[in-house]
Motif scaffolding. Structure first.
Motif, PDB file in Angstrom:
ATOM      1  N   LYS A 286     -13.050  24.310 -30.001  1.00  0.00           N
ATOM      2  CA  LYS A 286     -12.616  23.138 -29.203  1.00  0.00           C
ATOM      3  C   LYS A 286     -12.826  23.403 -27.721  1.00  0.00           C
ATOM      4  CE  LYS A 286      -9.155  21.590 -32.469  1.00  0.00           C
ATOM      5  NZ  LYS A 286      -7.851  22.113 -32.871  1.00  0.00           N
ATOM      6  N   ALA A 287     -12.465  24.607 -27.283  1.00  0.00           N
ATOM      7  CA  ALA A 287     -12.616  24.935 -25.851  1.00  0.00           C
ATOM      8  C   ALA A 287     -14.090  24.904 -25.459  1.00  0.00           C
ATOM      9  CB  ALA A 287     -12.004  26.299 -25.561  1.00  0.00           C
ATOM     10  N   TYR A 288     -14.938  25.432 -26.320  1.00  0.00           N
ATOM     11  CA  TYR A 288     -16.374  25.459 -26.056  1.00  0.00           C
ATOM     12  C   TYR A 288     -16.905  24.032 -25.874  1.00  0.00           C
ATOM     13  CZ  TYR A 288     -21.355  26.050 -27.312  1.00  0.00           C
ATOM     14  OH  TYR A 288     -22.726  26.022 -27.346  1.00  0.00           O
ATOM     15  N   PHE A 289     -16.505  23.127 -26.788  1.00  0.00           N
ATOM     16  CA  PHE A 289     -17.041  21.760 -26.706  1.00  0.00           C
ATOM     17  C   PHE A 289     -16.351  20.922 -25.639  1.00  0.00           C
ATOM     18  CE2 PHE A 289     -19.196  22.705 -30.672  1.00  0.00           C
ATOM     19  CZ  PHE A 289     -20.419  22.116 -30.423  1.00  0.00           C
ATOM     20  N   SER A 290     -15.180  21.365 -25.188  1.00  0.00           N
ATOM     21  CA  SER A 290     -14.594  20.585 -24.093  1.00  0.00           C
ATOM     22  C   SER A 290     -15.221  21.005 -22.767  1.00  0.00           C
ATOM     23  CB  SER A 290     -13.066  20.679 -24.100  1.00  0.00           C
ATOM     24  OG  SER A 290     -12.723  21.998 -23.804  1.00  0.00           O
ATOM     25  N   GLY A 291     -16.151  21.969 -22.839  1.00  0.00           N
ATOM     26  CA  GLY A 291     -17.031  22.149 -21.696  1.00  0.00           C
ATOM     27  C   GLY A 291     -16.881  23.420 -20.894  1.00  0.00           C
ATOM     28  N   SER A 292     -15.851  24.224 -21.168  1.00  0.00           N
ATOM     29  CA  SER A 292     -15.679  25.393 -20.322  1.00  0.00           C
ATOM     30  C   SER A 292     -15.951  26.684 -21.090  1.00  0.00           C
ATOM     31  CB  SER A 292     -14.264  25.403 -19.744  1.00  0.00           C
ATOM     32  OG  SER A 292     -13.922  26.708 -19.390  1.00  0.00           O
ATOM     33  N   THR A 293     -17.007  27.389 -20.686  1.00  0.00           N
ATOM     34  CA  THR A 293     -17.306  28.675 -21.322  1.00  0.00           C
ATOM     35  C   THR A 293     -16.164  29.656 -21.076  1.00  0.00           C
ATOM     36  OG1 THR A 293     -19.632  28.241 -20.981  1.00  0.00           O
ATOM     37  CG2 THR A 293     -19.045  30.517 -21.446  1.00  0.00           C
ATOM     38  N   ASP A 294     -15.571  29.597 -19.874  1.00  0.00           N
ATOM     39  CA  ASP A 294     -14.469  30.518 -19.561  1.00  0.00           C
ATOM     40  C   ASP A 294     -13.279  30.291 -20.481  1.00  0.00           C
ATOM     41  OD1 ASP A 294     -15.910  31.678 -17.637  1.00  0.00           O
ATOM     42  OD2 ASP A 294     -14.866  30.740 -15.933  1.00  0.00           O
ATOM     43  N   ASP A 295     -12.946  29.004 -20.694  1.00  0.00           N
ATOM     44  CA  ASP A 295     -11.819  28.711 -21.590  1.00  0.00           C
ATOM     45  C   ASP A 295     -12.119  29.198 -23.001  1.00  0.00           C
ATOM     46  OD1 ASP A 295     -10.536  27.543 -19.516  1.00  0.00           O
ATOM     47  OD2 ASP A 295     -10.748  25.462 -20.234  1.00  0.00           O
ATOM     48  N   ALA A 296     -13.356  28.991 -23.435  1.00  0.00           N
ATOM     49  CA  ALA A 296     -13.729  29.424 -24.784  1.00  0.00           C
ATOM     50  C   ALA A 296     -13.662  30.953 -24.885  1.00  0.00           C
ATOM     51  CB  ALA A 296     -15.128  28.919 -25.123  1.00  0.00           C
ATOM     52  N   MET A 297     -14.155  31.630 -23.853  1.00  0.00           N
ATOM     53  CA  MET A 297     -14.102  33.108 -23.837  1.00  0.00           C
ATOM     54  C   MET A 297     -12.646  33.581 -23.854  1.00  0.00           C
ATOM     55  SD  MET A 297     -17.073  34.668 -23.741  1.00  0.00           S
ATOM     56  CE  MET A 297     -18.806  34.433 -23.371  1.00  0.00           C
ATOM     57  N   ALA A 298     -11.798  32.863 -23.085  1.00  0.00           N
ATOM     58  CA  ALA A 298     -10.377  33.254 -23.034  1.00  0.00           C
ATOM     59  C   ALA A 298      -9.731  33.055 -24.410  1.00  0.00           C
ATOM     60  CB  ALA A 298      -9.649  32.430 -21.968  1.00  0.00           C
ATOM     61  N   ALA A 299     -10.079  31.947 -25.069  1.00  0.00           N
ATOM     62  CA  ALA A 299      -9.522  31.700 -26.408  1.00  0.00           C
ATOM     63  C   ALA A 299     -10.015  32.771 -27.380  1.00  0.00           C
ATOM     64  CB  ALA A 299      -9.920  30.303 -26.894  1.00  0.00           C
ATOM     65  N   PHE A 300     -11.264  33.195 -27.209  1.00  0.00           N
ATOM     66  CA  PHE A 300     -11.794  34.220 -28.117  1.00  0.00           C
ATOM     67  C   PHE A 300     -11.183  35.591 -27.821  1.00  0.00           C
ATOM     68  CE2 PHE A 300     -15.535  36.815 -29.753  1.00  0.00           C
ATOM     69  CZ  PHE A 300     -15.093  36.737 -31.064  1.00  0.00           C
ATOM     70  N   ALA A 301     -10.832  35.819 -26.541  1.00  0.00           N
ATOM     71  CA  ALA A 301     -10.209  37.102 -26.184  1.00  0.00           C
ATOM     72  C   ALA A 301      -8.895  37.295 -26.953  1.00  0.00           C
ATOM     73  CB  ALA A 301      -9.968  37.161 -24.673  1.00  0.00           C
ATOM     74  N   ILE A 302      -8.208  36.175 -27.238  1.00  0.00           N
ATOM     75  CA  ILE A 302      -6.949  36.274 -27.996  1.00  0.00           C
ATOM     76  C   ILE A 302      -7.243  36.847 -29.389  1.00  0.00           C
ATOM     77  CG2 ILE A 302      -5.058  34.935 -29.035  1.00  0.00           C
ATOM     78  CD1 ILE A 302      -5.344  32.949 -26.685  1.00  0.00           C
ATOM     79  N   VAL A 303      -8.323  36.340 -30.003  1.00  0.00           N
ATOM     80  CA  VAL A 303      -8.702  36.817 -31.345  1.00  0.00           C
ATOM     81  C   VAL A 303      -9.061  38.308 -31.283  1.00  0.00           C
ATOM     82  CG1 VAL A 303     -10.422  36.556 -33.190  1.00  0.00           C
ATOM     83  CG2 VAL A 303      -9.501  34.521 -32.054  1.00  0.00           C
ATOM     84  N   LYS A 304      -9.854  38.680 -30.270  1.00  0.00           N
ATOM     85  CA  LYS A 304     -10.257  40.090 -30.146  1.00  0.00           C
ATOM     86  C   LYS A 304      -9.023  40.978 -29.963  1.00  0.00           C
ATOM     87  CE  LYS A 304     -14.638  39.198 -27.688  1.00  0.00           C
ATOM     88  NZ  LYS A 304     -15.305  39.279 -26.383  1.00  0.00           N
TER      89      LYS A 304
END
Ligand code: ADP
Ligand code: ASP
Ligand code: MG
Length: 419
Positions: A51-69
Motif C-alpha cells: 500500500k505504501a509503495y502504491f501510495s507513492g512514497s518509496t521511503d514510506d514503503a522502505m520504512a514499512a518493510f524495515a518493520i518486517v526485517k
C-alpha cells in the motif's frame, strides 16, 4: 507420508519456532512435508508495504518493510545469536529482492506487485524454520515451493495447474521426501513465466492439502492455537466445546459458511483421496485433536459468525419483475466481479444479496447493473449461521440485542443477517 502445516500464530516468535521444531522432532520422521505460513502478522505487514509503495512514497514503503526485517532480525538473533550464522545472508538475499522491487517505478499492476512482495513472508519463515531445525539436529531439505506449485497468472487468487504440479511433485518431491523432511512454503506458487503468485489469504492450509493429495499422504495435520474444531470460534463463544470428529461434508459446510479454522479449499483435495485432516493444538500437542473425515456423531449446534457483510438491494428501475433472465444477469455480474453471494433473497421487483464487503468488487457489480437497477447498500452486518440447531436458544441468545434484516431456516441450518 505425512503433511504438517504450521500457521502464522505457531511461528510468531522465537519461542514459537522452538515449539514447532520440538513438535516436528517428536511427531514427525522422514517422509514428512512441513508447510509453513509467514510468521505472526507478517502478511498484513507486507500488505502495508505494498500500500505504501502504491501510495507513492518509496521511503514510506522502505520504512514499512524495515518493520518486517526488524521483526525477523529479533527472531533470528534469539535463535541463532548475532550475525554470523548463514541464515542472515539467506534473509538478506530475500530482502534484496523486495528492496529492488520498491525502487522500481510503479509501472506494474497492483495485484502483480502484491504477489511479488507479500509472498516473501513465507520464504522468510521457511528459511528460518529450516535453519533452526538443522541447528537442532533435525536434518531437512528446504524446498522453494515455486519449483513445484504451478499456477495461472490470476495474481492474488492464482489457480493451481494440477497436472503440471502433480508431475513436478512426482519428479522433484517424491524422491526427496522418501528419506527426508521437506520444509516449504504455504500460500505461494509460480506462473509458467516464473512469476510468483499467491493462492488467496489464509491459503497455506490449501497448499498443504495439495501436497497431501499429490503425495497420497496418510494424513494431513494442521497445527492451530485451538484444541481442534469446536462448535464455534472460542474467541466469540466462551462456551464453545471441542468436537472429536466430523465428516468431510460437515467440514465443507462449516467452511462454506465461514468457519475460519480451516481454509475452505482445503477439504476437497483430501476428500477426493479419503485422506483424514487432523486439526491439532500446537499449544497442547499431546491432545489428539479433531479428525475431519470421520463420522458425525450427535453433533452439537455449530455456530459460525461472519462479520463485515454488506446487504445489496437491487430494485428494477422500470418496476419489471425479477424474472429468470434478470436473475441470470445479476448472477453473471456477481460472478464476473468474483464476489460470492453469502445469502440471497428474491422479491417481485427486487433482489437482495449479502456479500463480503469488498468495495472494489461491489463497485464492479454496481457498474454492471446500475442501468437497470436502483442500487442500495447497508454495511457493517454480521451473518450468524447455526448448523444442527435443535431449538432457538442459541439464535435468541445471539440476537437478543440485534435486529435481523434477513432470516432463512432449513431443517439443518439457520442463517440470520444481523445489524
Ligand atoms: P492459522 O494459524 O493456521 O492461520 P487461523 O488463525 O486461521 O490459524 O485459525 C485458527 C483460529 O480459528 C482459532 O484461533 C479460532 O479463533 C478460529 N476459529 C473459528 N472457528 C473455529 C471453530 N469452529 N473451532 C475452532 N477454532 C475456530
Ligand atoms: N500468510 C498467509 C496469510 O496470512 C497465508 C496463510 O497464513 O495461510 O494469509
Ligand atoms: Mg490463518
Amino acid at each position: 507420508m505425512k503433511v504438517f502445516k504450521f500457521g502464522g500464530a505457531s511461528v510468531k516468535d522465537a519461542a514459537g519456532i522452538r515449539n514447532v521444531a520440538s513438535i516436528i522432532q517428536q511427531y514427525g520422521e522422514k517422509n514428512l512435508v512441513v508447510v509453513v505460513s509467514a510468521t505472526g502478522k507478517t502478511t498484513n505487514a507486507l500488505e502495508d508495504v505494498v500500500k505504501a509503495y502504491f501510495s507513492g512514497s518509496t521511503d514510506d514503503a522502505m520504512a514499512a518493510f524495515a518493520i518486517v526485517k526488524n521483526n525477523h532480525h529479533t527472531i533470528c538473533t534469539e535463535l541463532f545469536g548475532s550475525g554470523t550464522h548463514p541464515v542472515f545472508d539467506k534473509l538478506q538475499n530475500i530482502y534484496a529482492e523486495v528492496d529492488w522491487q520498491l525502487e522500481e517505478d510503479r509501472k506494474e499492476a497492483y495485484n502483480y506487485v502484491y504477489d511479488q512482495i507479500v509472498s516473501q513472508g513465507e520464504l522468510i519463515s521457511s528459511v528460518i524454520l529450516s535453519a533452526y531445525l538443522n541447528e537442532s539436529g533435525v536434518q531437512n531439505t528446504w524446498l522453494d515451493v515455486r519449483d513445484v506449485m504451478k499456477t495461472d497468472d490470476t495474481y492474488r487468487e492464482a489457480v493451481v495447474d494440477w497436472s503440471k504440479t502433480q508431475s513436478l511433485m512426482d519428479s522433484i518431491v517424491k524422491p526427496v521426501v522418501k528419506d527426508s523432511i521437506i520444509v516449504t512454503q504455504g500460500f505461494i506458487g509460480c506462473t509458467p513465466e516464473n512469476c510468483t503468485t499467491t493462492l488467496g489469504r489464509e491459503g497455506s492450509d490449501y497448499t498443504a492439502a495439495i501436497f497431501a493429495n499429490m503425495l497420497d499422504a496418510e494424513h494431513q495435520t494442521i497445527w492451530k492455537d485451538v484444541p481442534g474444531v469446536m462448535n464455534g470460534d472460542p474467541r466469540v463463544f466462551s462456551d464453545a466445546v471441542f468436537i472429536d470428529e466430523i465428516s468431510f461434508n460437515e467440514a465443507v459446510e462449516m467452511t462454506f459458511y465461514g468457519a475460519t479454522v480451516i481454509h475452505p479449499k482445503t477439504i476437497k483435495p483430501l476428500q477426493n483421496k479419503n485422506i483424514p485432516l487432523l486439526v491439532r493444538s500446537f499449544i497442547n500437542p499431546e491432545g489428539k485433536g479433531t479428525k475431519v473425515g470421520g463420522e458425525d456423531h450427535n453433533l452439537p449446534p455449530i455456530r459460525i459468525v461472519k462479520n463485515s457483510q454488506a446487504l445489496i438491494t437491487l430494485h428494477t428501475k422500470d418496476f419489471s419483475f425479477v424474472e429468470d433472465e434478470v436473475v441470470a444477469e445479476i448472477f453473471t455480474s456477481f460472478s464476473n466481479a468474483n464476489l460470492k453471494l453469502n445469502m440471497m433473497q428474491q422479491g417481485a421487483i427486487s433482489f437482495e444479496a449479502v456479500v463480503d464487503n469488498i468495495p472494489e468488487k461491489i463497485e464492479k457489480v454496481k457498474n454492471a447493473l446500475q442501468d437497470k437497477f436502483d442500487f442500495s447498500i447497508v454495511e457493517n452486518l454480521t451473518i450468524l449461521t447455526i448448523r444442527h440447531y435443535s431449538n432457538f436458544d442459541y439464535i435468541n441468545q445471539f440476537k437478543s440485542d440485534r435486529k435481523a434484516l434477513l432470516e432463512q431456516r432449513r431443517p439443518s441450518t439457520y442463517q440470520g443477517l444481523l445489524v
